[in-house]
Design a protein around this motif. Structure first.
Motif, PDB file in Angstrom:
ATOM      1  N   THR A 140       0.840  -1.204   0.000  1.00  0.00           N
ATOM      2  CA  THR A 140       0.000   0.000   0.000  1.00  0.00           C
ATOM      3  C   THR A 140       0.873   1.252   0.000  1.00  0.00           C
ATOM      4  O   THR A 140       1.788   1.379   0.821  1.00  0.00           O
ATOM      5  N   VAL A 141       0.594   2.141  -0.959  1.00  0.00           N
ATOM      6  CA  VAL A 141       1.366   3.385  -1.091  1.00  0.00           C
ATOM      7  C   VAL A 141       0.428   4.571  -0.838  1.00  0.00           C
ATOM      8  O   VAL A 141      -0.421   4.897  -1.694  1.00  0.00           O
ATOM      9  N   PRO A 142       0.491   5.258   0.299  1.00  0.00           N
ATOM     10  CA  PRO A 142      -0.327   6.464   0.538  1.00  0.00           C
ATOM     11  C   PRO A 142       0.135   7.596  -0.373  1.00  0.00           C
ATOM     12  O   PRO A 142       1.325   7.732  -0.668  1.00  0.00           O
ATOM     13  N   VAL A 143      -0.808   8.402  -0.824  1.00  0.00           N
ATOM     14  CA  VAL A 143      -0.492   9.530  -1.719  1.00  0.00           C
ATOM     15  C   VAL A 143      -0.387  10.803  -0.879  1.00  0.00           C
ATOM     16  O   VAL A 143      -1.267  11.095  -0.041  1.00  0.00           O
ATOM     17  N   ASN A 178      -7.995   4.650   3.295  1.00  0.00           N
ATOM     18  CA  ASN A 178      -9.350   4.970   3.755  1.00  0.00           C
ATOM     19  C   ASN A 178      -9.862   6.228   3.041  1.00  0.00           C
ATOM     20  O   ASN A 178      -9.157   6.802   2.208  1.00  0.00           O
ATOM     21  N   SER A 179     -11.054   6.656   3.420  1.00  0.00           N
ATOM     22  CA  SER A 179     -11.689   7.791   2.727  1.00  0.00           C
ATOM     23  C   SER A 179     -10.994   9.121   2.999  1.00  0.00           C
ATOM     24  O   SER A 179     -11.197  10.094   2.280  1.00  0.00           O
ATOM     25  N   ASP A 180     -10.201   9.166   4.049  1.00  0.00           N
ATOM     26  CA  ASP A 180      -9.537  10.420   4.403  1.00  0.00           C
ATOM     27  C   ASP A 180      -8.271  10.658   3.589  1.00  0.00           C
ATOM     28  O   ASP A 180      -7.762  11.778   3.547  1.00  0.00           O
ATOM     29  N   GLN A 181      -7.745   9.584   2.963  1.00  0.00           N
ATOM     30  CA  GLN A 181      -6.476   9.740   2.242  1.00  0.00           C
ATOM     31  C   GLN A 181      -6.477   8.842   1.024  1.00  0.00           C
ATOM     32  O   GLN A 181      -6.927   7.692   1.074  1.00  0.00           O
ATOM     33  N   ILE A 182      -5.954   9.397  -0.065  1.00  0.00           N
ATOM     34  CA  ILE A 182      -5.834   8.596  -1.291  1.00  0.00           C
ATOM     35  C   ILE A 182      -4.646   7.636  -1.128  1.00  0.00           C
ATOM     36  O   ILE A 182      -3.570   8.039  -0.693  1.00  0.00           O
ATOM     37  N   ALA A 183      -4.866   6.375  -1.500  1.00  0.00           N
ATOM     38  CA  ALA A 183      -3.775   5.385  -1.447  1.00  0.00           C
ATOM     39  C   ALA A 183      -4.012   4.336  -2.523  1.00  0.00           C
ATOM     40  O   ALA A 183      -5.151   4.084  -2.930  1.00  0.00           O
ATOM     41  N   TYR A 184      -2.939   3.761  -2.972  1.00  0.00           N
ATOM     42  CA  TYR A 184      -3.020   2.698  -3.976  1.00  0.00           C
ATOM     43  C   TYR A 184      -2.276   1.454  -3.455  1.00  0.00           C
ATOM     44  O   TYR A 184      -1.206   1.569  -2.841  1.00  0.00           O
ATOM     45  N   ALA A 185      -2.874   0.291  -3.720  1.00  0.00           N
ATOM     46  CA  ALA A 185      -2.199  -0.985  -3.399  1.00  0.00           C
ATOM     47  C   ALA A 185      -1.585  -1.534  -4.683  1.00  0.00           C
ATOM     48  O   ALA A 185      -2.292  -1.738  -5.686  1.00  0.00           O
ATOM     49  N   ILE A 216       8.454  -0.245  -7.951  1.00  0.00           N
ATOM     50  CA  ILE A 216       7.709   0.070  -6.724  1.00  0.00           C
ATOM     51  C   ILE A 216       8.371   1.209  -5.964  1.00  0.00           C
ATOM     52  O   ILE A 216       7.687   2.117  -5.446  1.00  0.00           O
ATOM     53  N   GLU A 217       9.691   1.204  -5.884  1.00  0.00           N
ATOM     54  CA  GLU A 217      10.387   2.281  -5.191  1.00  0.00           C
ATOM     55  C   GLU A 217      10.095   3.637  -5.847  1.00  0.00           C
ATOM     56  O   GLU A 217       9.919   4.673  -5.164  1.00  0.00           O
TER      57      GLU A 217
END
Length: 443
Positions: A327-330, A389-396, A434-435
């Motif tokens: 999971t990578v948070p944006v 979650n809905s508070d933060q954009i993230a991609y797996a 990924i890095e």
């Protein structure tokens, strides 16, 4: 005149009948030899006449048969015909030795100089300056042998001798005929052998030949154990292959089970085949079938496996990021559109074809990219899905790296999912994907 005539007749009678009232002195060459007068009708003993030297008057109406005996010698019989003229001094010689030989078991064969004479007991006669070899044998027993001499420079034969067969013997019939037979670690030679088993003991018999599984068996000659067989067949049928690998720490597997490292003695049963797999990181996996079947190439005695360097290994790196959902948070400075654009642009620089793209759901998959190597096919793809979650954009993000081994017989295509397994390595050209995503989306 008449008197003279009668005197002449008497003299003629004496000349014609010289044995009339003959008395002989008979001397044997042994002072303790006995003289025995025999009955005329059956040669049985009639009368003992003396020892060493006797005087004997020839009897009328008798064969005058005299037996001269001494223990350990063959008796001789002399017949003195009363009608013949004999020297007064007679000498007789006992020269032939006689040995009374008995044997057990009672049905054991007694041979003299290789010729069967009898069973249970015999008399052995040895002429002067001669010798004979006696052999006692029975199937299943170790034979006994002895040579008897009748010579002054040799040991005097006994009057009696007893042979008891106690040690057992197994006739071991060997196949192949050039296999080497050993008993208790001592080599007996090649081919069929007679195995000796001393009374009260056991022996371990081995039969071996390069390329075959060794034959081992213990034979015992003890009261508490079953009798050993008279014959035993030692047939080497299972094959043995001594496998050695380079590198010396390569893993050897049979049926998915690790059986050795670097070397292994492979047993291939008759009418069977065994598949051996040899592997080591960085080298092409080696697979070979060894068969011990009719009309199949027979297994080698030894097999040296020189493993080839695996180009797939040298073209990749070990990675904990392979086949793992990361999971990578944006960073909040990026809008969802901008983050999606950055993510898409990074992935398309590594993968030519995107199979599925859905901005609204945040789902993206690439097509499989395939690279062929000598020993395997490597397929790689990326799957992206929304995360967090809905508070933060993230991609797996999941970078899938899989490998399918080539056996040289069956073709493998990228769609043969069942032949591919997750590979804990990543081809070098995808190493930074990924890095880079993490760095770009989180800065």
């Amino acid at each position: 005149m008449k008197y003279k005539f009668l005197l002449i007749l008497f003299s003629l009678f004496i000349l014609i009948h010289p044995t009339f009232s003959q008395k002989l002195q008979i001397t044997a060459n042994h002072s303790d030899a006995k003289f025995i007068l025999l009955n005329d009708y059956d040669d049985s003993d009639k009368q003992e006449l003396g020892t060493g030297t006797i005087e004997y008057k020839l009897e009328k109406d008798s064969k005058n048969r005299i037996k001269i005996t001494k223990p350990g010698f063959e008796p001789i019989i002399k017949e003195y015909n009363r009608d013949l003229k004999w020297d007064k001094d007679q000498r007789v010689s006992l020269d032939s030795r006689r040995v009374e030989i008995s044997a057990e078991p009672y049905d054991a064969e007694i041979l003299v100089d290789g010729r069967l004479i009898g069973k249970k007991a015999i008399y052995l006669v040895i002429q002067k300056d001669r010798f004979h070899t006696v052999e006692v044998k029975k199937a299943g027993f170790a034979k006994m042998e002895k040579t008897y001499y009748n010579s002054p420079d040799r040991e005097t034969p006994p009057m009696k001798d007893y042979f008891q067969l106690k040690d057992r013997e197994v006739r071991l019939e060997v196949s192949p005929a050039d296999a080497v037979v050993s008993s208790n670690g001592i080599s007996l030679g090649k081919g069929n052998q007679d195995i000796q088993i001393p009374l009260g003991d056991c022996v371990t018999v081995t039969v071996n030949k390069d390329g075959f599984v060794e034959y081992n068996k213990v034979f015992c000659n003890k009261e508490s154990d079953p009798e050993p067989p008279t014959r035993e067949m030692a047939k080497l049928e299972d094959r043995l292959v001594k496998i050695t690998t380079n590198p010396s720490d390569a893993v050897i597997e049979i049926g998915g089970k690790r059986v050795g490292t670097g070397n292994y003695d492979l047993k291939v049963s008759k009418n069977a085949c065994v598949e051996v797999r040899i592997s080591k990181d960085g080298f092409v996996r080696y697979v070979k079938n060894y068969c011990n079947q009719t009309n199949m190439q027979e297994p080698p005695t030894t097999d040296f496996i020189e493993m080839n360097v695996d180009e797939a290994y040298s073209s990749s790196v070990s990675s904990d990021l392979a086949n793992v959902r990361i999971t990578v948070p944006v960073n909040t400075i990026h809008s969802s559109e901008e983050a999606w654009r950055i993510l898409s642009s990074i992935i398309t620089r590594y993968f030519d074809i995107l199979e599925t793209v859905d901005y609204n759901t945040g789902y993206l998959t690439t097509s499989w990219q395939v690279q062929n190597f000598q020993s395997s096919i490597i397929r790689t793809r990326v799957i992206v899905s929304s995360g967090g979650n809905s508070d933060q954009i993230a991609y797996a993000i999941k970078l899938i790296s899989q490998e399918a081994y080539l056996d040289g017989q069956n073709q493998v295509t990228v769609k043969d999912d069942e032949k591919f397994e997750d590979w804990a390595r990543i081809l070098k050209k995808y190493e930074g994907l990924i890095e880079e995503v993490q760095a770009r989306l989180q800065q």
